[in-house]
Design a protein around this motif. Structure first.
Motif, PDB file in Angstrom:
ATOM      1  N   TYR A 169      37.102  42.063  49.235  1.00 54.33           N
ATOM      2  CA  TYR A 169      38.189  42.555  50.076  1.00 54.33           C
ATOM      3  C   TYR A 169      39.471  42.803  49.279  1.00 54.33           C
ATOM      4  O   TYR A 169      40.535  43.007  49.853  1.00 54.33           O
ATOM      5  N   LYS A 170      39.357  42.808  47.964  1.00 54.06           N
ATOM      6  CA  LYS A 170      40.476  43.110  47.074  1.00 54.06           C
ATOM      7  C   LYS A 170      40.234  44.466  46.408  1.00 54.06           C
ATOM      8  O   LYS A 170      39.242  45.141  46.663  1.00 54.06           O
ATOM      9  N   GLY A 171      41.168  44.882  45.533  1.00 62.11           N
ATOM     10  CA  GLY A 171      41.015  46.144  44.825  1.00 62.11           C
ATOM     11  C   GLY A 171      39.689  46.226  44.100  1.00 62.11           C
ATOM     12  O   GLY A 171      39.300  45.282  43.411  1.00 62.11           O
ATOM     13  N   GLY A 172      38.994  47.346  44.276  1.00 61.65           N
ATOM     14  CA  GLY A 172      37.669  47.507  43.707  1.00 61.65           C
ATOM     15  C   GLY A 172      36.568  47.033  44.621  1.00 61.65           C
ATOM     16  O   GLY A 172      35.389  47.196  44.313  1.00 61.65           O
ATOM     17  N   GLY A 173      36.947  46.440  45.772  1.00 59.57           N
ATOM     18  CA  GLY A 173      35.968  45.983  46.744  1.00 59.57           C
ATOM     19  C   GLY A 173      35.875  46.941  47.921  1.00 59.57           C
ATOM     20  O   GLY A 173      36.189  48.119  47.820  1.00 59.57           O
ATOM     21  N   GLY A 174      35.470  46.397  49.064  1.00 55.06           N
ATOM     22  CA  GLY A 174      35.237  47.227  50.239  1.00 55.06           C
ATOM     23  C   GLY A 174      33.824  47.772  50.245  1.00 55.06           C
ATOM     24  O   GLY A 174      33.117  47.744  49.225  1.00 55.06           O
ATOM     25  N   PHE A 205      39.932  44.711  60.460  1.00 59.08           N
ATOM     26  CA  PHE A 205      40.318  43.307  60.581  1.00 59.08           C
ATOM     27  C   PHE A 205      41.194  42.939  59.393  1.00 59.08           C
ATOM     28  O   PHE A 205      40.779  43.072  58.246  1.00 59.08           O
ATOM     29  N   ALA A 206      42.409  42.470  59.680  1.00 63.78           N
ATOM     30  CA  ALA A 206      43.367  42.158  58.615  1.00 63.78           C
ATOM     31  C   ALA A 206      42.977  40.921  57.828  1.00 63.78           C
ATOM     32  O   ALA A 206      43.384  40.760  56.673  1.00 63.78           O
ATOM     33  N   GLN A 207      42.203  40.025  58.448  1.00 66.91           N
ATOM     34  CA  GLN A 207      41.761  38.804  57.778  1.00 66.91           C
ATOM     35  C   GLN A 207      40.285  38.562  58.038  1.00 66.91           C
ATOM     36  O   GLN A 207      39.740  38.981  59.053  1.00 66.91           O
ATOM     37  N   ARG A 208      39.641  37.876  57.093  1.00 73.20           N
ATOM     38  CA  ARG A 208      38.258  37.449  57.229  1.00 73.20           C
ATOM     39  C   ARG A 208      38.194  35.938  57.032  1.00 73.20           C
ATOM     40  O   ARG A 208      38.960  35.370  56.240  1.00 73.20           O
ATOM     41  N   THR A 209      37.257  35.296  57.727  1.00 70.23           N
ATOM     42  CA  THR A 209      37.050  33.862  57.596  1.00 70.23           C
ATOM     43  C   THR A 209      35.724  33.612  56.891  1.00 70.23           C
ATOM     44  O   THR A 209      34.673  34.099  57.324  1.00 70.23           O
ATOM     45  N   ILE A 210      35.771  32.871  55.798  1.00 68.86           N
ATOM     46  CA  ILE A 210      34.560  32.552  55.045  1.00 68.86           C
ATOM     47  C   ILE A 210      33.751  31.522  55.820  1.00 68.86           C
ATOM     48  O   ILE A 210      34.275  30.485  56.241  1.00 68.86           O
ATOM     49  N   THR A 211      32.467  31.808  56.004  1.00 66.94           N
ATOM     50  CA  THR A 211      31.583  30.864  56.692  1.00 66.94           C
ATOM     51  C   THR A 211      30.430  30.392  55.806  1.00 66.94           C
ATOM     52  O   THR A 211      29.566  29.663  56.274  1.00 66.94           O
ATOM     53  N   SER A 212      30.395  30.826  54.543  1.00 65.28           N
ATOM     54  CA  SER A 212      29.433  30.248  53.601  1.00 65.28           C
ATOM     55  C   SER A 212      29.920  28.850  53.217  1.00 65.28           C
ATOM     56  O   SER A 212      31.113  28.536  53.322  1.00 65.28           O
ATOM     57  N   SER A 213      29.009  28.003  52.756  1.00 68.82           N
ATOM     58  CA  SER A 213      29.296  26.570  52.666  1.00 68.82           C
ATOM     59  C   SER A 213      30.372  26.214  51.649  1.00 68.82           C
ATOM     60  O   SER A 213      31.194  25.330  51.896  1.00 68.82           O
ATOM     61  N   LYS A 214      30.403  26.909  50.524  1.00 70.17           N
ATOM     62  CA  LYS A 214      31.305  26.499  49.439  1.00 70.17           C
ATOM     63  C   LYS A 214      32.769  26.524  49.862  1.00 70.17           C
ATOM     64  O   LYS A 214      33.540  25.608  49.536  1.00 70.17           O
ATOM     65  N   GLN A 218      37.958  29.035  54.873  1.00 69.39           N
ATOM     66  CA  GLN A 218      39.078  29.667  54.177  1.00 69.39           C
ATOM     67  C   GLN A 218      39.264  31.109  54.653  1.00 69.39           C
ATOM     68  O   GLN A 218      38.310  31.779  55.019  1.00 69.39           O
ATOM     69  N   LYS A 219      40.516  31.566  54.632  1.00 69.09           N
ATOM     70  CA  LYS A 219      40.857  32.908  55.093  1.00 69.09           C
ATOM     71  C   LYS A 219      40.990  33.866  53.903  1.00 69.09           C
ATOM     72  O   LYS A 219      41.437  33.470  52.825  1.00 69.09           O
ATOM     73  N   ILE A 220      40.628  35.111  54.119  1.00 66.68           N
ATOM     74  CA  ILE A 220      40.793  36.162  53.118  1.00 66.68           C
ATOM     75  C   ILE A 220      41.673  37.252  53.700  1.00 66.68           C
ATOM     76  O   ILE A 220      41.382  37.782  54.788  1.00 66.68           O
ATOM     77  N   ASP A 221      42.757  37.589  53.031  1.00 64.08           N
ATOM     78  CA  ASP A 221      43.562  38.752  53.420  1.00 64.08           C
ATOM     79  C   ASP A 221      42.873  40.007  52.921  1.00 64.08           C
ATOM     80  O   ASP A 221      42.547  40.128  51.736  1.00 64.08           O
ATOM     81  N   VAL A 222      42.641  40.952  53.810  1.00 68.65           N
ATOM     82  CA  VAL A 222      41.913  42.175  53.474  1.00 68.65           C
ATOM     83  C   VAL A 222      42.891  43.209  52.927  1.00 68.65           C
ATOM     84  O   VAL A 222      43.866  43.573  53.590  1.00 68.65           O
ATOM     85  N   GLU A 223      42.616  43.707  51.723  1.00 70.35           N
ATOM     86  CA  GLU A 223      43.532  44.628  51.042  1.00 70.35           C
ATOM     87  C   GLU A 223      42.943  46.028  50.863  1.00 70.35           C
ATOM     88  O   GLU A 223      43.610  46.892  50.284  1.00 70.35           O
TER      89      GLU A 223
END
Length: 367
Positions: A169-174, A205-214, A218-223
């Motif tokens: 969800y950062k530069g180079g992603g999507g 969605f401006a934010q994503r919530t990590i649901t994998s165990s590690k 945690q929240k991710i701001d989508v860029e």
């Protein structure tokens, strides 16, 4: 046969299948060393796959033993590691995308040419049995002249399973930069180079919530845009409809379909190496599953590296070449540029349609 010594830089989530195939499946490669910013990851990989040396990236690039550097770093590190490897006199194979920008991608392709070196790039899934069989069906005229295509990659992102999903969800992603290379490389391998792109993008969605165990919770701001749609016109005249999305919970859309003047071809998931392949001629009453006529139907990631190793001795041009990856990189960027400017984008790059693999290959060998 003499094996080409390979050094792997980056021992993260995707590296396991490369280690496995380059040490066990392909007979012309030897993983001689590995490196990672987290040395313990490189040490674990070396122990698991019998790699004799764990070095720093600098040590690996300086070694006269290494002929091919396999760059499996995150996208932000692709350009710099590839450039340093080429400047060190090494052939390079890099995970997709080739770089974050077409300009950097073109710089790498040009540098490799100037140095008399080869640069290749994932995905190499188009060299698998599924897409190679589709290529033969098209080349042999089973659907006539290709006139159009569709390609759909829709899901709800990778934060539910990936241990470190932030970079998606950062530069180079999507979705376009993450999964688009599989779909667009497949289309170029089947239809030839593209000429024009028209696209639209959005971020749902401006934010994503990590649901994998590690990193659960945690929240991710989508860029970056997470829904990218548009059309591609190929030099041949064929027009493809393309959607890549991280905003879709579920779908019944197909992966890829090719529509010809004499029939329709349903292409398997381009993120895999096998089938199924379905064909319906214009005068047919139903789709028929077509048997695979090539090998490498299982997960054969690294076949692009083995192809470069083969080209070192044969003098051929690699199939998963930098020129192909650079062209795909420009197509992906063009979707975003077209959306931002509300204009068609005429592509500056072209590439050769990759030559097909011959029929009846013995596993492990390429030519």
């Amino acid at each position: 046969m003499d094996k080409v010594k390979v050094g792997i830089v980056g021992c993260g989530n995707i590296s396991g299948i490369y280690f496995e195939n380059l040490t066990q499946l392909f007979v012309n490669t030897e993983v001689f060393a590995c490196a990672d910013v987290f040395r313990e990851r490189a040490e674990e990989a070396a122990e698991k796959y019998g790699v004799p040396h764990v070095w720093t990236t600098e040590e690996l690039l300086a070694s006269d033993e290494i002929q091919i550097v396999v760059n499996l770093t995150t996208p932000a590190g692709h350009f710099e590691v590839c450039k340093q490897a080429l400047l060190s006199g090494k052939h390079v194979y890099v995970e997709k995308p080739l770089s974050l920008s077409p300009e950097h991608g073109n710089e790498l392709v040009k540098l490799a040419e100037e140095k008399g070196l080869m640069i290749g790039c994932a995905p190499d899934t188009f060299l698998g049995a599924g897409l190679q069989t589709c290529r033969k069906l098209i080349d042999d005229g089973f659907i006539g002249e290709p006139v159009a295509a569709s390609a759909f990659m829709v899901c709800h992102g990778h934060e539910s399973w990936h241990p470190d999903p932030e970079f998606y969800y950062k530069g180079g992603g999507g979705p376009m930069f993450d999964m688009g290379p599989y779909y667009l490389t497949a289309l170029v391998s089947l239809l030839g180079p593209a000429a024009t792109v028209c696209g639209m993008t959005k971020t749902s969605f401006a934010q994503r919530t990590i649901t994998s165990s590690k990193k659960f919770g945690q929240k991710i701001d989508v860029e970056v845009p997470t829904h990218v749609a548009g059309t591609v016109q190929f030099v041949s005249g064929a027009v493809a409809t393309v959607i890549t999305s991280f905003d879709v919970w579920d779908s019944t859309l197909p992966r890829i379909e090719i529509y010809g003047s004499r029939g329709t071809l349903i292409v398997p998931d381009p993120n895999t190496f096998g089938g199924p392949i379905l064909l319906k001629p214009a005068n047919g009453s139903a789709f028929t599953e077509i048997p695979l006529v090539h090998n490498y139907a299982d997960n054969s990631r690294g076949i692009g590296v083995a192809d470069i190793a083969d080209c070192i001795t044969s003098g051929n041009k690699p199939r998963a070449a930098g020129e192909l990856a650079g062209h795909v990189l420009e197509i992906m960027n063009a979707f975003h540029t077209s959306s931002d400017t509300r204009r068609y984008v005429e592509l500056a790059t072209r590439c050769e349609q990759p030559r097909p693999l011959p029929l009846g290959l013995i596993k492990g060998y390429l030519s």
